[in-house]
Design a protein around this motif. Structure first.
Motif, PDB file in Angstrom:
ATOM      1  N   VAL C   7      29.760 -55.165 -51.945  1.00  0.00           N
ATOM      2  CA  VAL C   7      29.314 -54.126 -52.724  1.00  0.00           C
ATOM      3  C   VAL C   7      28.763 -53.313 -51.614  1.00  0.00           C
ATOM      4  O   VAL C   7      27.974 -53.949 -50.737  1.00  0.00           O
ATOM      5  CB  VAL C   7      28.333 -54.567 -53.574  1.00  0.00           C
ATOM      6  N   ILE C   8      29.090 -52.279 -51.565  1.00  0.00           N
ATOM      7  CA  ILE C   8      28.620 -51.248 -50.239  1.00  0.00           C
ATOM      8  C   ILE C   8      27.548 -50.541 -50.847  1.00  0.00           C
ATOM      9  O   ILE C   8      27.553 -49.788 -51.935  1.00  0.00           O
ATOM     10  CB  ILE C   8      29.758 -50.561 -49.747  1.00  0.00           C
ATOM     11  N   VAL C   9      26.223 -50.427 -50.265  1.00  0.00           N
ATOM     12  CA  VAL C   9      25.089 -49.898 -50.719  1.00  0.00           C
ATOM     13  C   VAL C   9      24.756 -48.850 -49.618  1.00  0.00           C
ATOM     14  O   VAL C   9      24.519 -49.263 -48.426  1.00  0.00           O
ATOM     15  CB  VAL C   9      24.067 -50.614 -51.115  1.00  0.00           C
ATOM     16  N   PRO C  21      13.781 -38.734 -42.643  1.00  0.00           N
ATOM     17  CA  PRO C  21      14.575 -40.048 -43.391  1.00  0.00           C
ATOM     18  C   PRO C  21      16.015 -40.249 -42.731  1.00  0.00           C
ATOM     19  O   PRO C  21      16.362 -39.156 -41.691  1.00  0.00           O
ATOM     20  CB  PRO C  21      14.888 -39.435 -44.984  1.00  0.00           C
ATOM     21  N   TYR C  22      16.436 -41.379 -42.796  1.00  0.00           N
ATOM     22  CA  TYR C  22      17.823 -41.796 -42.315  1.00  0.00           C
ATOM     23  C   TYR C  22      18.627 -42.437 -43.301  1.00  0.00           C
ATOM     24  O   TYR C  22      17.965 -43.060 -44.088  1.00  0.00           O
ATOM     25  CB  TYR C  22      17.676 -42.230 -40.876  1.00  0.00           C
ATOM     26  N   TRP C  23      19.901 -42.793 -42.930  1.00  0.00           N
ATOM     27  CA  TRP C  23      20.744 -43.548 -43.903  1.00  0.00           C
ATOM     28  C   TRP C  23      21.032 -44.627 -43.410  1.00  0.00           C
ATOM     29  O   TRP C  23      21.272 -44.855 -42.097  1.00  0.00           O
ATOM     30  CB  TRP C  23      21.924 -42.700 -44.328  1.00  0.00           C
ATOM     31  N   GLU C  24      21.035 -45.850 -44.159  1.00  0.00           N
ATOM     32  CA  GLU C  24      21.559 -46.946 -43.461  1.00  0.00           C
ATOM     33  C   GLU C  24      22.734 -47.680 -44.639  1.00  0.00           C
ATOM     34  O   GLU C  24      22.408 -47.617 -45.843  1.00  0.00           O
ATOM     35  CB  GLU C  24      20.444 -48.227 -43.619  1.00  0.00           C
ATOM     36  N   GLU C  25      23.665 -48.557 -44.288  1.00  0.00           N
ATOM     37  CA  GLU C  25      24.752 -48.832 -45.169  1.00  0.00           C
ATOM     38  C   GLU C  25      24.578 -50.448 -45.001  1.00  0.00           C
ATOM     39  O   GLU C  25      24.573 -50.993 -43.979  1.00  0.00           O
ATOM     40  CB  GLU C  25      25.995 -48.309 -44.741  1.00  0.00           C
ATOM     41  N   PHE C  26      24.654 -50.978 -46.075  1.00  0.00           N
ATOM     42  CA  PHE C  26      24.668 -52.545 -46.332  1.00  0.00           C
ATOM     43  C   PHE C  26      26.159 -52.989 -46.913  1.00  0.00           C
ATOM     44  O   PHE C  26      26.609 -52.423 -48.221  1.00  0.00           O
ATOM     45  CB  PHE C  26      23.444 -53.112 -46.847  1.00  0.00           C
ATOM     46  N   ALA C  27      26.640 -54.088 -46.605  1.00  0.00           N
ATOM     47  CA  ALA C  27      27.742 -54.599 -47.288  1.00  0.00           C
ATOM     48  C   ALA C  27      27.260 -56.164 -47.825  1.00  0.00           C
ATOM     49  O   ALA C  27      26.742 -57.043 -47.198  1.00  0.00           O
ATOM     50  CB  ALA C  27      28.982 -54.846 -46.428  1.00  0.00           C
ATOM     51  N   LEU C  28      27.218 -56.179 -49.386  1.00  0.00           N
ATOM     52  CA  LEU C  28      26.753 -57.460 -49.919  1.00  0.00           C
ATOM     53  C   LEU C  28      27.824 -58.025 -50.806  1.00  0.00           C
ATOM     54  O   LEU C  28      28.769 -57.555 -51.021  1.00  0.00           O
ATOM     55  CB  LEU C  28      25.611 -57.016 -50.764  1.00  0.00           C
ATOM     56  N   LEU C  40      18.928 -55.278 -53.589  1.00  0.00           N
ATOM     57  CA  LEU C  40      17.782 -54.894 -52.649  1.00  0.00           C
ATOM     58  C   LEU C  40      17.204 -56.257 -52.261  1.00  0.00           C
ATOM     59  O   LEU C  40      16.628 -56.528 -51.064  1.00  0.00           O
ATOM     60  CB  LEU C  40      16.965 -53.936 -53.412  1.00  0.00           C
ATOM     61  N   ARG C  41      17.214 -57.265 -53.209  1.00  0.00           N
ATOM     62  CA  ARG C  41      16.880 -58.533 -52.969  1.00  0.00           C
ATOM     63  C   ARG C  41      17.846 -59.357 -51.704  1.00  0.00           C
ATOM     64  O   ARG C  41      17.322 -59.857 -50.949  1.00  0.00           O
ATOM     65  CB  ARG C  41      16.721 -59.645 -54.097  1.00  0.00           C
ATOM     66  N   ASP C  42      18.985 -59.073 -52.032  1.00  0.00           N
ATOM     67  CA  ASP C  42      19.937 -59.599 -51.114  1.00  0.00           C
ATOM     68  C   ASP C  42      19.489 -59.107 -49.764  1.00  0.00           C
ATOM     69  O   ASP C  42      19.623 -59.693 -48.628  1.00  0.00           O
ATOM     70  CB  ASP C  42      21.277 -59.296 -51.322  1.00  0.00           C
ATOM     71  N   ILE C  43      19.401 -57.748 -49.434  1.00  0.00           N
ATOM     72  CA  ILE C  43      18.903 -57.300 -48.338  1.00  0.00           C
ATOM     73  C   ILE C  43      17.842 -57.699 -47.789  1.00  0.00           C
ATOM     74  O   ILE C  43      17.580 -58.010 -46.505  1.00  0.00           O
ATOM     75  CB  ILE C  43      19.038 -55.471 -48.574  1.00  0.00           C
ATOM     76  N   ALA C  44      16.655 -58.275 -48.721  1.00  0.00           N
ATOM     77  CA  ALA C  44      15.717 -58.793 -48.043  1.00  0.00           C
ATOM     78  C   ALA C  44      15.746 -59.972 -47.574  1.00  0.00           C
ATOM     79  O   ALA C  44      14.974 -60.362 -46.438  1.00  0.00           O
ATOM     80  CB  ALA C  44      14.626 -58.700 -49.310  1.00  0.00           C
ATOM     81  N   GLU C  45      16.612 -60.783 -48.118  1.00  0.00           N
ATOM     82  CA  GLU C  45      16.972 -62.292 -47.687  1.00  0.00           C
ATOM     83  C   GLU C  45      17.862 -62.096 -46.311  1.00  0.00           C
ATOM     84  O   GLU C  45      17.676 -63.052 -45.435  1.00  0.00           O
ATOM     85  CB  GLU C  45      17.660 -62.921 -48.622  1.00  0.00           C
ATOM     86  N   VAL C  48      20.476 -57.125 -42.518  1.00  0.00           N
ATOM     87  CA  VAL C  48      21.456 -56.668 -41.513  1.00  0.00           C
ATOM     88  C   VAL C  48      22.154 -55.539 -42.030  1.00  0.00           C
ATOM     89  O   VAL C  48      22.796 -55.583 -43.348  1.00  0.00           O
ATOM     90  CB  VAL C  48      22.162 -57.817 -41.077  1.00  0.00           C
ATOM     91  N   THR C  49      22.657 -54.425 -41.365  1.00  0.00           N
ATOM     92  CA  THR C  49      23.441 -53.516 -41.905  1.00  0.00           C
ATOM     93  C   THR C  49      24.801 -53.920 -41.903  1.00  0.00           C
ATOM     94  O   THR C  49      25.109 -54.708 -41.175  1.00  0.00           O
ATOM     95  CB  THR C  49      23.126 -51.993 -41.125  1.00  0.00           C
ATOM     96  N   ARG C  50      25.475 -53.095 -42.405  1.00  0.00           N
ATOM     97  CA  ARG C  50      27.186 -53.205 -42.426  1.00  0.00           C
ATOM     98  C   ARG C  50      27.677 -53.505 -40.967  1.00  0.00           C
ATOM     99  O   ARG C  50      28.489 -54.057 -40.866  1.00  0.00           O
ATOM    100  CB  ARG C  50      27.592 -51.974 -43.116  1.00  0.00           C
ATOM    101  N   ASP C  51      27.049 -52.515 -40.034  1.00  0.00           N
ATOM    102  CA  ASP C  51      27.692 -52.802 -38.802  1.00  0.00           C
ATOM    103  C   ASP C  51      26.853 -53.700 -37.803  1.00  0.00           C
ATOM    104  O   ASP C  51      26.859 -53.726 -36.789  1.00  0.00           O
ATOM    105  CB  ASP C  51      27.632 -51.361 -38.080  1.00  0.00           C
ATOM    106  N   GLY C  52      26.093 -54.653 -38.521  1.00  0.00           N
ATOM    107  CA  GLY C  52      25.638 -55.747 -37.944  1.00  0.00           C
ATOM    108  C   GLY C  52      24.310 -55.682 -37.200  1.00  0.00           C
ATOM    109  O   GLY C  52      23.769 -56.456 -36.191  1.00  0.00           O
TER     110      GLY C  52
END
Lengths: 594, 216, 250
Positions: C7-9, C21-28, C40-45, C48-52
């Motif tokens: 899932v890309i957020v 503001p700025y943007w960040e991308e995450f891959a879950l 959002l909970r996955d990110i809290a745990e 780390v952004t998509r690019d590490g």
């Protein structure tokens, strides 16, 4: 005369009711809440609120309500205050009605009542299937009026860290943290009323809201406020499983005629609706012919566990049973249950009016909580009061459905005037407390924050929390076995040790939710031990506390309240007698008339 | 909420006046104006007779200012003020009501500009004695012709949506069903007026009088 | 083995109210029945952004997670929605998360919606009871009235109706459909009706009901399906009647 000042911590039903009562007495109130009070967890209560108004001419009385409550709670509740609550309940309904709660009505324009678990009477007033929300809003509106007229000051977005207790052991205010600026400040008060709700987060996933961590109760416990009957945890029989939350499917679904069943053949792959009646096992109706689907929650929950784990009859081998309302006319469903059916539809994409719902038990409520006296919600620390789910007084070993809302409002309504009376009678109020008492407490809390923020640890708080939830749900909910409880305690202590090596991935000074969560987590771990140790000690089965190795209620040894104390950084359990002055003990059986 | 020296509901009353003037008298005048102009569809003579009748009503100058110019100026001027205080978001929320909200602002502006020009050419330059020939002359200019088409359609659209808005915003159509009916009414009015307006312009442009058999 | 589903957020972040503001991308890792809160909970745990790149957990408001507390409203793929009921499988990816734009940002996805609660104060949003002591039963009410009022009483103050309203912006402090609808609710109650005039008067102040321009976005965005446009129409009628009658005969 000295004008006292009172703090209320928590803006759910109990907190708002306490606030209103204090404001009404002409005493200014500071109301603290983590979330804007209108977003408190009370909004999640669905089914209704009990009061023996006998509106259906069934011969219901407040005594019968009292008896059902004591019996449903397996005789662990102290009886005198429960009796007062049941007697006050009809007046509470009247009050809420006057405040504008949109209760469902009969054709005559009177309040409608439905049946709920653990009773044979129509005793539950309801506003659709969002009664808690409606009640909370009504009280929220009254508090807003007091706020507009300057009797109440709200501190929303503040989390309680600790009580300020002076050398004489008297509470003189609180220490709280602003969740935006992260500023730690103390607030003086002559009395503090805690209405900080449930503890669901200790079990990871539950039907509770995110803020229901029990952190405030635990913080108070560590300051010498006793905690009672922690081991009594209600697991609600019907919830919708989910990874973030187990969403409640109210007892009102059964109150309106919903039926619980499983296919007789667990390998049956047909859609639920196309399984003929003869091939369904309505196990609650069969096992408990008198109460049927409306047995108390602990009974229904254990029955579902038995079906799934012992009889291996869960739907297609999964941990789920059907809760079926498809036979009820759609018009009735929309009028009386829309709120909850909508939740199912939204989160699962299936219309429960057409297809039976798949449900499974979930941690729901703590009967245990802060120890309070049997007269006026006072704790064992002078100046500290507690009301609502966070205290232990009203539900014994198992709470009946729709009794929580009434206990919140009754308890809050009792605590308010009691705190006022106490504060007015104080010889020396908070104003004569030395500034150093406040300053020392503030520093102590600041240091705790620093200790969490600074070290470069390795442990993620969310991961610790998840593991805590898993062990608590597995070993400390429906079925309790001593060696598992011991293992659970070992695990929690291991988590506590890892908590000492925590790594906050956020060390900023603005709106740091991670820091706040870490603080709550530390408190959760301690309360988790209180619950587990209480369960380990209690070698009997009573209400929601069920030990297969001790399957019977043991009044000779265990008709007593567990009272946990914090002494020198350790949990100590002591026990005290239960007040059974009104209703004599009798066996609790729902498979036959009582 | 800023403290103001005026009564607190002044803003409310001005806004309501804006809404009301859109229907009465501005909308009502538009109805009358389309009606009298459609005499062009009968014949040049009928049109000029009708024009003359209207140009010679008693108290003409007062009637014009009180019932046409001032209300229109107010409706247009305050309308622009309203526009400036809103912030369209139809790209994020492309729902029908939101489209109408946005187009109502653009058509209002077009209609306002168009009516100003129309008054200038047909009322000011002709000293209030405009005739069929004047209009016909004007429409020989292709830009004027195009503007005329755009103007009548924009005005008609604005009236149609305005009727819908009016019925909703005065609570005359309060239920969802009634609001749907009000929307249908607005659509019928907008479409009918656009059609009639286009026919009238065509009549001058092409010297086309489909109802001339009445007078033959 | 096929690559695990992701899932890309993409999240619009902002460290505080006054910073850019700025943007960040995450891959879950994808799981069944995921919603935006779970993301959002996955990110809290594992922040780390998509690019590490290591980052901080996302700040956001949430509480009940069953769409009844109104906390977790945000812009999801550009639309005002509740995060708890936004199911990942029904969203186009990458999932864009932004804070509401009509309220001051506190941090990341958390915004300050105090304006709504202040507005409820402005319109006397309560039934004025004499006291909480025992005064007997409340007024009787026809079931028909209750059935009309109940849907209005389910407003969770999430702010979605303000977020989507073109009339709510920096130039215009329109009180919003939710509050107008609440006034209708209080005015429907027999006791509340005794004080209907004051509430209507408050609705005619600057930023009041006149600022509604009938775009009708509110009713489409409302997560609780409250008939907001009916409430607006109803209160509009009550307001001009009161203004007219008050002026004509006092």
């Amino acid at each position: 005369m000295r004008q006292p000042r009172i703090i209320v911590v928590g803006g759910g039903l109990a907190g708002l009711m306490a606030t209103i009562r204090v404001a009404e007495a002409g005493v200014p109130v500071d109301l603290f809440s983590i979330v804007p009070v209108k977003r408190s967890h009370s909004v999640c209560a669905q089914g209704g609120i009990n009061a023996a108004k006998n509106q259906k001419g069934e011969g219901d009385t407040t005594w019968k309500h009292f008896d059902d409550t004591i019996y449903g709670g397996d005789f662990l509740a102290n009886q005198s205050l429960v009796k007062r609550m049941c007697e006050a309940a009809p007046g509470i309904i009247d009050l809420l009605d006057r405040m504008g709660v949109m209760f469902n009505r009969t054709p005559e324009g009177l309040l409608d009542y439905r049946r709920f678990g653990g009773t044979l009477y129509h005793r539950t007033a309801f506003a659709g299937a969002t009664t808690g929300q409606q009640l909370l809003y009504a009280l929220d509106e009254q508090v807003r009026r007091h706020e507009a007229e300057d009797r109440v000051k709200k501190y929303e977005g503040q989390t309680f860290l600790s009580a300020v207790i002076d050398e004489g052991g008297v509470c003189r205010g609180i220490c709280a943290m602003d969740l935006r600026s992260m500023e730690v400040k103390t607030y003086p008060a002559d009395a503090v009323i805690f209405c900080t709700g449930g503890i669901g987060a200790i079990f990871g996933r539950s039907t509770n809201s995110v803020v229901c961590t029990g952190s405030a109760q635990s913080a108070l416990f560590q300051q010498g406020v006793d905690y009672a009957n922690g081991e009594f945890i209600q697991v609600h029989p019907t919830a919708i499983p989910g990874e973030d939350k187990l969403r409640l499917m109210s007892e009102s679904a059964r109150g309106e005629g919903g039926r619980v069943w499983v296919p007789k053949n667990p390998a049956d792959t047909r859609a639920a609706q196309s399984i003929p009646d003869g091939e369904r096992f309505y196990f609650l109706e069969e096992w408990y012919p008198k109460y049927g689907n409306l047995v108390p929650r602990d009974i229904a929950t254990r029955a579902i566990h038995r079906i799934v784990y012992q009889e291996k009859l869960g739907i297609r081998g999964q941990a789920a049973v059907y809760l079926d309302v498809t036979h009820i006319p759609k018009e009735t469903l929309d009028r009386k249950l829309e709120g909850i059916l909508e939740i199912y539809e939204k989160f699962l994409g299936v219309d429960p009016r057409v297809e039976p719902m798949k449900v499974f038990p979930a941690m729901h409520y703590t009967m245990g909580g802060i120890w309070v006296n049997a007269e006026d919600q006072a704790t064992n620390v002078s100046g500290i009061y507690a009301a609502g789910e966070c205290e232990y007084q009203y539900h014994g070993a198992n709470r009946l459905g729709a009794n929580s809302l009434v206990s919140c409002i009754f308890g809050g309504g009792l605590a308010g005037p009691a705190a006022v009376k106490y504060a007015r009678n104080l010889e020396k109020g908070a104003e004569s407390t030395s500034a150093s008492v406040y300053e020392n407490e503030r520093k102590r809390q600041e240091e705790k924050n620093q200790a969490l923020i600074l070290p470069d640890g390795t442990e993620n708080p969310v991961a610790i929390w998840r593991e805590l939830g898993e062990v608590m749900t597995e070993h400390v909910t429906v079925t309790r076995i001593n060696k598992d409880l011991e293992a659970a305690d070992v695990k929690i202590r291991e988590l506590q040790e890892r908590y000492g090596r925590i790594n906050l991935s956020d060390r900023t000074k603005w709106s740091n939710q991670t820091l706040n969560f870490a603080r709550e987590l530390g408190n959760m771990l301690i309360l988790a031990r209180v619950i587990t140790l209480g369960a380990l000690q209690r070698d009997e089965s009573r209400g929601a506390h069920y030990k297969p190795d001790f399957p019977e209620r043991d009044d000779a040894n265990w008709l007593k309240t567990t009272r946990a104390k914090w002494l020198n950084g350790e949990i100590h359990l002591s026990y005290e007698a239960v007040d059974i002055s009104q209703i004599p003990l009798r066996a609790r059986r729902y498979d036959a008339a009582k | 909420m800023s403290a103001t020296a005026t009564r607190p509901e002044t803003d409310y009353l001005l806004r309501k006046l804006h809404s009301l003037t859109g229907i009465i008298p501005v909308g009502a005048f538009l109805v009358e104006h389309f009606w009298s102009n459609s005499y062009a569809l009968v014949s040049q003579a009928q049109y000029d007779a009708k024009s003359q009748e209207l140009q010679t009503i008693p108290f003409r100058i007062f009637v014009e200012w009180a019932f046409i110019f001032l209300p229109m100026l107010y409706h247009g001027g305050y309308g622009i003020y309203i526009w400036l205080r809103g912030k369209a978001n139809v790209s994020a929320y492309p729902w029908v009501g939101n489209w109408l909200y946005t187009t109502q602002r653009y058509t209002g502006l077009i209609a306002f500009a168009y009516i100003g020009w129309h008054l200038y050419t047909e009322r000011w330059l002709t000293h209030g004695r405009s005739t069929y020939a004047d209009v016909e002359n004007l429409l020989r200019n292709p830009y004027a012709l195009a503007f005329m088409f755009v103007g009548v359609v924009a005005s008609s659209f604005h009236l149609g949506v305005g009727i819908w808005n009016f019925l909703c915003k005065w609570g005359l159509a309060a239920t969802v069903k009634a609001q749907r009916a009000a929307g249908a009414l607005g659509a019928v009015v907008g479409f009918t007026f656009s059609l009639v307006g286009v026919l009238i312009v065509c009549s001058f442009w092409l010297n086309w009088h489909p109802f001339d058999f009445y007078v033959k | 083995m096929a690559e695990a589903k992701q899932v890309i957020v993409r999240i619009k972040r902002q460290a505080g109210p006054k910073v850019a503001p700025y943007w960040e991308e995450f891959a879950l890792p994808w799981r069944p029945a995921m919603n935006v809160i779970i993301c959002l909970r996955d990110i809290a745990e594992n922040p780390v952004t998509r690019d590490g790149k290591k980052t901080t957990p996302i700040s956001y408001d949430s509480n009940c997670l069953e769409e009844v507390c109104g906390s977790c409203a945000m812009l999801i793929n550009g639309r005002a929605r509740m995060a708890c009921s936004a199911l990942v499988d029904k969203l186009e990816q990458p999932i864009r998360l932004e804070p509401f734009s009509k309220f001051p940002v506190v941090r990341d996805l958390a915004v300050d919606r105090q304006f709504m609660f202040e507005s409820l104060k402005r319109v006397n949003g309560w039934i004025p009871i004499d006291g909480t002591y025992d005064l007997g039963e409340g007024p009787r009410m026809a079931p028909e009235i209750q059935e009309k009022a109940y849907p209005l009483s389910r407003c969770i103050s999430c702010g979605s109706c303000l977020e989507v309203c073109p009339q709510v912006n920096d130039n215009n402090q329109f009180i919003g459909a939710a509050i107008v609808s609440q006034v209708r609710l209080f005015n429907m109650h027999p006791t509340g009706a005794m004080h209907a005039k004051e509430r209507i008067q408050a609705l005619m102040e600057p930023g009041g009901i006149q600022d509604c321009a009938n775009a009708q976005n509110c009713v489409k965005a409302c997560p609780k399906d409250i008939p907001l446009t009916e409430s607006l129409a109803e209160m509009n009628r009550q307001a001009w009647k009161q203004a007219l009658v008050g002026w004509l005969i006092g």
